[in-house]
Write a protein that holds these residues in place. Sequence first.
Motif, PDB file in Angstrom:
ATOM      1  N   TYR A   7       0.811  -1.214   0.000  1.00  0.00           N
ATOM      2  CA  TYR A   7       0.000   0.000   0.000  1.00  0.00           C
ATOM      3  C   TYR A   7       0.846   1.268   0.000  1.00  0.00           C
ATOM      4  O   TYR A   7       0.317   2.368   0.008  1.00  0.00           O
ATOM      5  N   CYS A   8       2.165   1.128   0.018  1.00  0.00           N
ATOM      6  CA  CYS A   8       3.026   2.300   0.157  1.00  0.00           C
ATOM      7  C   CYS A   8       4.114   2.360  -0.919  1.00  0.00           C
ATOM      8  O   CYS A   8       4.252   3.363  -1.606  1.00  0.00           O
ATOM      9  N   THR A  21      10.573  10.196  10.399  1.00  0.00           N
ATOM     10  CA  THR A  21       9.917   9.168   9.615  1.00  0.00           C
ATOM     11  C   THR A  21      10.626   9.022   8.276  1.00  0.00           C
ATOM     12  O   THR A  21      11.759   9.462   8.104  1.00  0.00           O
ATOM     13  N   GLY A  22       9.968   8.392   7.312  1.00  0.00           N
ATOM     14  CA  GLY A  22      10.625   8.173   6.023  1.00  0.00           C
ATOM     15  C   GLY A  22       9.589   7.688   5.024  1.00  0.00           C
ATOM     16  O   GLY A  22       8.400   7.983   5.176  1.00  0.00           O
ATOM     17  N   GLY A  23      10.075   6.860   4.152  1.00  0.00           N
ATOM     18  CA  GLY A  23      10.993   5.761   4.120  1.00  0.00           C
ATOM     19  C   GLY A  23      11.193   5.141   5.508  1.00  0.00           C
ATOM     20  O   GLY A  23      10.392   5.324   6.400  1.00  0.00           O
ATOM     21  N   GLU A  24      12.221   4.363   5.630  1.00  0.00           N
ATOM     22  CA  GLU A  24      12.498   3.743   6.924  1.00  0.00           C
ATOM     23  C   GLU A  24      13.580   4.566   7.633  1.00  0.00           C
ATOM     24  O   GLU A  24      14.745   4.539   7.233  1.00  0.00           O
ATOM     25  N   THR A  78       8.678   6.885  13.744  1.00  0.00           N
ATOM     26  CA  THR A  78       7.832   5.807  13.211  1.00  0.00           C
ATOM     27  C   THR A  78       8.713   4.865  12.414  1.00  0.00           C
ATOM     28  O   THR A  78       9.453   5.313  11.536  1.00  0.00           O
ATOM     29  N   THR A  79       8.644   3.582  12.713  1.00  0.00           N
ATOM     30  CA  THR A  79       9.533   2.609  12.065  1.00  0.00           C
ATOM     31  C   THR A  79       8.782   1.342  11.702  1.00  0.00           C
ATOM     32  O   THR A  79       7.770   1.014  12.337  1.00  0.00           O
ATOM     33  N   SER A 116       5.063   0.067  12.897  1.00  0.00           N
ATOM     34  CA  SER A 116       4.012  -0.351  11.964  1.00  0.00           C
ATOM     35  C   SER A 116       4.005  -1.871  11.883  1.00  0.00           C
ATOM     36  O   SER A 116       5.057  -2.477  11.694  1.00  0.00           O
ATOM     37  N   VAL A 171      -2.266  -0.843   9.301  1.00  0.00           N
ATOM     38  CA  VAL A 171      -3.084  -0.384   8.168  1.00  0.00           C
ATOM     39  C   VAL A 171      -4.015  -1.533   7.796  1.00  0.00           C
ATOM     40  O   VAL A 171      -3.557  -2.644   7.547  1.00  0.00           O
ATOM     41  N   MET A 183      -5.292   4.502   3.038  1.00  0.00           N
ATOM     42  CA  MET A 183      -5.497   5.830   2.433  1.00  0.00           C
ATOM     43  C   MET A 183      -5.016   5.907   0.984  1.00  0.00           C
ATOM     44  O   MET A 183      -4.133   5.164   0.575  1.00  0.00           O
ATOM     45  N   VAL A 195      -2.955   7.765  -0.449  1.00  0.00           N
ATOM     46  CA  VAL A 195      -1.748   8.599  -0.539  1.00  0.00           C
ATOM     47  C   VAL A 195      -1.007   8.286  -1.837  1.00  0.00           C
ATOM     48  O   VAL A 195      -1.090   7.171  -2.347  1.00  0.00           O
ATOM     49  N   ASN A 241      -0.236   3.253  -5.405  1.00  0.00           N
ATOM     50  CA  ASN A 241      -0.714   2.043  -4.720  1.00  0.00           C
ATOM     51  C   ASN A 241      -2.040   1.488  -5.252  1.00  0.00           C
ATOM     52  O   ASN A 241      -2.555   0.501  -4.751  1.00  0.00           O
ATOM     53  N   MET A 264       4.046   8.790  -0.032  1.00  0.00           N
ATOM     54  CA  MET A 264       4.197   8.845   1.417  1.00  0.00           C
ATOM     55  C   MET A 264       5.629   8.510   1.852  1.00  0.00           C
ATOM     56  O   MET A 264       6.130   9.023   2.838  1.00  0.00           O
TER      57      MET A 264
HETATM   58  N1  SAM Z   1       8.724   3.038   7.319  1.00  0.00           N
HETATM   59  C1  SAM Z   1       8.150   3.524   8.503  1.00  0.00           C
HETATM   60  C2  SAM Z   1       6.950   2.709   8.896  1.00  0.00           C
HETATM   61  O1  SAM Z   1       6.430   1.960   8.074  1.00  0.00           O
HETATM   62  O2  SAM Z   1       6.523   2.842  10.043  1.00  0.00           O
HETATM   63  C3  SAM Z   1       7.807   4.999   8.484  1.00  0.00           C
HETATM   64  C4  SAM Z   1       7.226   5.565   7.231  1.00  0.00           C
HETATM   65  S1  SAM Z   1       5.638   4.952   6.766  1.00  0.00           S
HETATM   66  C5  SAM Z   1       5.321   5.859   5.277  1.00  0.00           C
HETATM   67  C6  SAM Z   1       4.605   5.732   7.988  1.00  0.00           C
HETATM   68  C7  SAM Z   1       3.254   5.132   8.189  1.00  0.00           C
HETATM   69  O3  SAM Z   1       2.484   5.305   7.034  1.00  0.00           O
HETATM   70  C8  SAM Z   1       3.260   3.638   8.479  1.00  0.00           C
HETATM   71  O4  SAM Z   1       2.560   3.401   9.708  1.00  0.00           O
HETATM   72  C9  SAM Z   1       2.481   3.072   7.320  1.00  0.00           C
HETATM   73  O5  SAM Z   1       1.757   1.938   7.678  1.00  0.00           O
HETATM   74  C10 SAM Z   1       1.608   4.216   6.922  1.00  0.00           C
HETATM   75  N2  SAM Z   1       1.111   4.141   5.535  1.00  0.00           N
HETATM   76  C11 SAM Z   1       1.834   4.043   4.399  1.00  0.00           C
HETATM   77  N3  SAM Z   1       1.022   3.981   3.322  1.00  0.00           N
HETATM   78  C12 SAM Z   1      -0.251   4.041   3.793  1.00  0.00           C
HETATM   79  C13 SAM Z   1      -1.546   4.023   3.178  1.00  0.00           C
HETATM   80  N4  SAM Z   1      -1.709   3.925   1.862  1.00  0.00           N
HETATM   81  N5  SAM Z   1      -2.627   4.123   3.985  1.00  0.00           N
HETATM   82  C14 SAM Z   1      -2.494   4.222   5.329  1.00  0.00           C
HETATM   83  N6  SAM Z   1      -1.300   4.252   5.960  1.00  0.00           N
HETATM   84  C15 SAM Z   1      -0.197   4.160   5.204  1.00  0.00           C
END
Ligand code: SAM
Length: 375
Positions: free
Chosen positions: A60-61, A103-106, A136-137, A160, A202, A232, A234, A238, A370
């Motif tokens: 999803y990302c 946050t990031g990426g990772e 957030t990791t 996550s 998610v 979402m 975003v 995705n 994202m």
């Molecule tokens: N890599 C780290 C992680 O996954 O926690 C930090 C960055 S990640 C982009 C931050 C958060 O965005 C994570 O909790 C991830 O699950 C959430 N996320 C990414 N894409 C998403 C989406 N399409 N809908 C909802 N949450 C999303």
Amino acid sequence: MTETIIRLTDLRSDARYTTHTPQIPAQIRAAAGHLEDALARRLHDLRISVTDRCNFRCVYCMPKDVFDKDYAFLPQSSLLSFEEIERAARLFVEHGVEKLRLTGGEPLLRKHIERLIEMLARLRTPSGKPVDITLTTNGSLLARRAQSLKDAGLTRVTVSLDSLDDTIFRQMNDVDFPVAKVLEGIAEAQHVGLGPVKVNMVVKRGTNDADIVPMARHFHGSGVILRFIEYMDVGTSNGWRMDEVLPSAEVIARVNDALAVEPLEANYPGETAQRWRYRDGGGEVGVISSVTRAFCGTCSRARLSTEGKLYLCLFASAGHDLRTLLRNGASDAQISTVIGDIWHGRTDRYSALRTAATGLPENAPPKVEMSYIGG
Ligand code: SAM
Ligand code: SF4
Ligand code: SF4
């Protein structure tokens, strides 16, 4: 040859390249420790993306077919240095930011991030309070880094985790990463005092919604705060569809059937999660309903991308290039004035405008990913 042509075309439509370039202001306005946007929303949080790279390919990302070996991740020289991040963060704190989220990426892929945390931990709000620093990791590197992150001054961590079922988790991260390693990271974060640890799941209907109740049972009574996030729309990669969103109301109903819950008050205005507690004293659980219950009216978050663009909304299609100012000799007072002016003019409220029927606002320009802007 064809492949190259497609890639160049992709780059031209890549939302990362859409930028507003702020002008050096003629008149300086000092930060007053309190900044409101055009819709009277106060700036409170800054999310800082420290890398656009990730060792996961969550479906999803960062789906693999887009974020493949040919994907143009940012070169090292484009990234804000720790000194640049600290300087920008300090100016935001002078404007009233009290919470920084890395946050990031990772974010744990960014080398020596502990050094950045140490620098940020020295910041003080205008009233002299330390700033809340969270991260957030995906948890993959957390077990071995939790202690050094805590020692550097990190306040809390959010991990996550989308499933406890190893097969589903491996499919969702799409790099065959085992769930046990993430659980180890969560346990270690709790052990070193990076709590209360929050776990974000998610929920994608038809993919991992069968894991809602097992996740709730697993973290019930553990001190971990589990939060279910609506899937979402975003970015643009995705393939989001409204019918894959499971509304938070349904998530809470399923949890309530297994473990009775009751609503809790928000910790502060603008909190993204709606909070619930288990009636038997088993702790807290939450939902983040960005799709079905927009919280734009109290949105207090700004985002600084990996290469120093300021975004005013998670769904923005263009950022404001602060890096040029940071690198071309602009003074703190000039950059601070620019930040104030940008926030004053903010009217973003994407989720509130999303149409109920299709889920997507009409004629919306391409949104930034994202993994680049930071979650
Ligand atoms: N890599 C780290 C992680 O996954 O926690 C930090 C960055 S990640 C982009 C931050 C958060 O965005 C994570 O909790 C991830 O699950 C959430 N996320 C990414 N894409 C998403 C989406 N399409 N809908 C909802 N949450 C999303
Ligand atoms: Fe990586 Fe986090 Fe995006 Fe998953 S959600 S691909 S872990 S940045
Ligand atoms: Fe904030 Fe944009 Fe999300 Fe609305 S859609 S809550 S303005 S980030």
